[in-house]
Design a protein around this motif. Structure first.
Motif, PDB file in Angstrom:
ATOM      1  N   TYR A   1       0.621   4.366  -5.542  1.00  0.00           N
ATOM      2  CA  TYR A   1       1.093   4.554  -6.744  1.00  0.00           C
ATOM      3  C   TYR A   1       2.118   3.769  -7.425  1.00  0.00           C
ATOM      4  N   LEU A   2       1.768   2.989  -8.177  1.00  0.00           N
ATOM      5  CA  LEU A   2       2.781   1.879  -8.718  1.00  0.00           C
ATOM      6  C   LEU A   2       3.429   1.120  -7.863  1.00  0.00           C
ATOM      7  N   GLY A   3       2.854   0.771  -6.766  1.00  0.00           N
ATOM      8  CA  GLY A   3       3.391  -0.354  -5.851  1.00  0.00           C
ATOM      9  C   GLY A   3       3.833   0.472  -4.395  1.00  0.00           C
ATOM     10  N   SER A   4       3.807   1.723  -4.237  1.00  0.00           N
ATOM     11  CA  SER A   4       4.481   2.333  -3.204  1.00  0.00           C
ATOM     12  C   SER A   4       3.480   3.503  -2.562  1.00  0.00           C
ATOM     13  N   LEU A   5       3.364   3.677  -1.471  1.00  0.00           N
ATOM     14  CA  LEU A   5       2.720   4.685  -0.566  1.00  0.00           C
ATOM     15  C   LEU A   5       3.179   6.068  -1.016  1.00  0.00           C
ATOM     16  N   VAL A   6       2.505   7.148  -1.398  1.00  0.00           N
ATOM     17  CA  VAL A   6       3.015   8.352  -1.375  1.00  0.00           C
ATOM     18  C   VAL A   6       2.344   9.214  -0.479  1.00  0.00           C
ATOM     19  N   GLU A   7       1.317   8.983  -0.069  1.00  0.00           N
ATOM     20  CA  GLU A   7       0.673  10.040   1.174  1.00  0.00           C
ATOM     21  C   GLU A   7      -0.189   9.197   1.958  1.00  0.00           C
ATOM     22  N   VAL A   8      -0.192   9.460   3.151  1.00  0.00           N
ATOM     23  CA  VAL A   8      -1.064   8.970   4.251  1.00  0.00           C
ATOM     24  C   VAL A   8      -1.520  10.239   5.099  1.00  0.00           C
TER      25      VAL A   8
ATOM     26  N   PHE B   1       6.361 -10.597  -8.292  1.00  0.00           N
ATOM     27  CA  PHE B   1       6.035 -11.668  -9.056  1.00  0.00           C
ATOM     28  C   PHE B   1       6.937 -11.986 -10.133  1.00  0.00           C
ATOM     29  N   ASP B   2       7.562 -13.125 -10.265  1.00  0.00           N
ATOM     30  CA  ASP B   2       8.382 -13.848 -11.539  1.00  0.00           C
ATOM     31  C   ASP B   2       7.745 -13.963 -12.573  1.00  0.00           C
ATOM     32  N   MET B   3       8.077 -13.083 -13.609  1.00  0.00           N
ATOM     33  CA  MET B   3       7.508 -13.095 -15.002  1.00  0.00           C
ATOM     34  C   MET B   3       8.087 -13.682 -15.964  1.00  0.00           C
ATOM     35  N   GLY B   4       9.189 -14.270 -15.598  1.00  0.00           N
ATOM     36  CA  GLY B   4       9.967 -15.368 -16.461  1.00  0.00           C
ATOM     37  C   GLY B   4      11.180 -14.402 -17.179  1.00  0.00           C
ATOM     38  N   ARG B   5      11.995 -15.012 -17.663  1.00  0.00           N
ATOM     39  CA  ARG B   5      13.208 -14.441 -18.421  1.00  0.00           C
ATOM     40  C   ARG B   5      13.674 -13.179 -17.821  1.00  0.00           C
ATOM     41  N   GLY B   6      13.799 -13.553 -16.541  1.00  0.00           N
ATOM     42  CA  GLY B   6      14.587 -12.530 -15.557  1.00  0.00           C
ATOM     43  C   GLY B   6      13.684 -11.323 -15.397  1.00  0.00           C
ATOM     44  N   SER B   7      12.413 -11.276 -15.776  1.00  0.00           N
ATOM     45  CA  SER B   7      11.523 -10.076 -15.417  1.00  0.00           C
ATOM     46  C   SER B   7      10.889 -10.238 -13.969  1.00  0.00           C
ATOM     47  N   VAL B   8      10.637  -9.190 -13.397  1.00  0.00           N
ATOM     48  CA  VAL B   8      10.168  -9.250 -12.052  1.00  0.00           C
ATOM     49  C   VAL B   8       9.180  -8.214 -11.790  1.00  0.00           C
ATOM     50  N   LEU B   9       8.077  -8.419 -11.695  1.00  0.00           N
ATOM     51  CA  LEU B   9       6.778  -7.381 -11.425  1.00  0.00           C
ATOM     52  C   LEU B   9       6.828  -7.066 -10.069  1.00  0.00           C
ATOM     53  N   LYS B  10       7.155  -5.656  -9.707  1.00  0.00           N
ATOM     54  CA  LYS B  10       7.002  -5.459  -8.282  1.00  0.00           C
ATOM     55  C   LYS B  10       5.914  -4.822  -8.032  1.00  0.00           C
ATOM     56  N   ALA B  11       4.844  -5.515  -7.569  1.00  0.00           N
ATOM     57  CA  ALA B  11       3.244  -5.098  -7.493  1.00  0.00           C
ATOM     58  C   ALA B  11       3.072  -4.084  -6.059  1.00  0.00           C
TER      59      ALA B  11
ATOM     60  N   GLY C   1      -4.457  -1.213 -10.964  1.00  0.00           N
ATOM     61  CA  GLY C   1      -2.927  -1.848 -11.107  1.00  0.00           C
ATOM     62  C   GLY C   1      -1.855  -1.052 -10.134  1.00  0.00           C
ATOM     63  N   CYS C   2      -2.307  -0.257  -9.136  1.00  0.00           N
ATOM     64  CA  CYS C   2      -1.329   0.367  -8.207  1.00  0.00           C
ATOM     65  C   CYS C   2      -0.825  -0.549  -7.185  1.00  0.00           C
ATOM     66  N   GLY C   3      -1.518  -1.720  -6.958  1.00  0.00           N
ATOM     67  CA  GLY C   3      -0.872  -2.674  -5.934  1.00  0.00           C
ATOM     68  C   GLY C   3      -1.677  -2.683  -4.928  1.00  0.00           C
TER      69      GLY C   3
END
Length: 320
Positions: free
Chosen positions: A226-233, A17-27, A48-50
């Motif tokens: 965790y924080l947008g990525s899979l850590v275990e399946v 998600f483009d948050m403006g001012r060059g910031s990108v939220l990597k959901a 908030g982990c996505g």
């Protein structure tokens, strides 16, 4: 070529998600997993982990930034026309808030019948009988069809949401935290109803939740985010019996155990610090800033999700 055993394949999915001012939220950042026909895949993690963003991107409520979502072998984000219409009928969603997701100005009958009307499946008496049948399927009755959402309890509203999802006979349902807004006494009823419907109708579920105990009850396999990525399946029982990733170990150690003797003596893993911002995630392993087993190389290397035991995948340098 897509695996015909899988109804859904998610490959390197990213949603920024483009948050403006060059910031990108990597959901959602480079997430891959598959779901077999007839199974329930649980997706868990902290708020908030996505997880919810993953579900909404799969069903096209959000466009994908990168990656593929293959449903029955077709790329969801490249569909159009007749293929998209067919997809919209085959995949449905049950939302977290059973009140906000129901139109307060529509009767329950019209809410359930909306999908039937859009896809022109039936009309008149046949449509009405279909709505009554769906209400009875989810534990309500035909008299409820003329009422409005505000006249129902939270558990009843979620049952209406389930009936709406079932109305057009989908193959796949994304359940986005369908029990988190409900009383504990009602949660088990809704989960048991979903399991019964799955057995009766051959449904496949993506079950998104943060309640690990409930996810174990309903899921065949579980993915931990965790924080947008899979850590275990891993398969559900295997994950609870032998969690490999330090984050999964910490999550499972926080589940209350009804036996006070065991609860008093078992070791709790307390994670220090807050979850980093997805706008500026840590380098290397995203969990390293809170990980009790972090090593110097964790700051430089992004761990890949690899199979370290049969059907057990983990993204951690401890196992590379």
């Amino acid at each position: 070529m897509a695996n015909t055993d899988n109804i859904l394949e998610v490959k390197n999915l990213k949603k920024y998600f483009d948050m403006g001012r060059g910031s990108v939220l990597k959901a959602v950042d480079n997430v891959s997993f598959s779901i077999k026909r007839g199974e329930t895949f649980g997706l868990v993690g902290e708020s908030g982990c996505g997880k919810s963003t993953t579900g909404r991107t799969i069903i096209r409520l959000y466009g994908a930034t990168e990656g593929q979502v293959l449903f029955n072998g077709q790329d969801v984000h490249k569909m159009g026309g007749r293929d998209l219409r067919s997809f919209n009928r085959k995949m449905q969603m049950i939302f977290q808030d059973p009140y906000a997701s129901l139109n307060p100005r529509m009767t329950v009958g019209d809410i359930i019948g909306e999908g039937i009307d859009i896809h022109k499946l039936m009309a008149g008496r046949q449509r009405q009988e279909r709505i009554y049948s769906l209400l009875e399927t989810v534990g309500l009755n035909s008299e409820h069809a003329s009422r409005f959402p505000h006249e129902f309890s939270g558990g009843q509203r979620q049952r209406i949401g389930i009936a709406r999802a079932l109305a057009i006979e989908p193959e796949f349902i994304i359940a986005d935290e369908p029990i988190s807004a409900l009383d504990v006494s009602i949660q088990a009823q809704v989960v048991n109803l979903m399991k019964e419907l799955q057995e009766e109708r051959g449904l496949t579920y993506l079950f998104i939740a943060h309640d690990l105990a409930m996810v174990k009850h309903i899921s065949d396999r579980i993915g931990v985010m965790y924080l947008g990525s899979l850590v275990e399946v891993a398969e559900g029982n295997e994950l609870y019996r032998k969690p490999l990733h330090p984050y999964t170990q910490a999550l499972l150690s926080a589940i209350p155990i009804p036996d006070p003797e065991i609860e008093r003596t078992r070791e709790r893993i307390i994670l220090e610090g807050d979850v980093p911002s997805p706008i500026n995630p840590p380098s290397g392993c995203r969990f390293r800033t809170r990980c009790p087993k972090a090593m110097p190389e964790c700051a430089q290397i992004v761990p890949e999700l690899k199979e370290v035991e049969p059907n057990h995948h983990v993204a951690c340098l401890l196992y590379s």
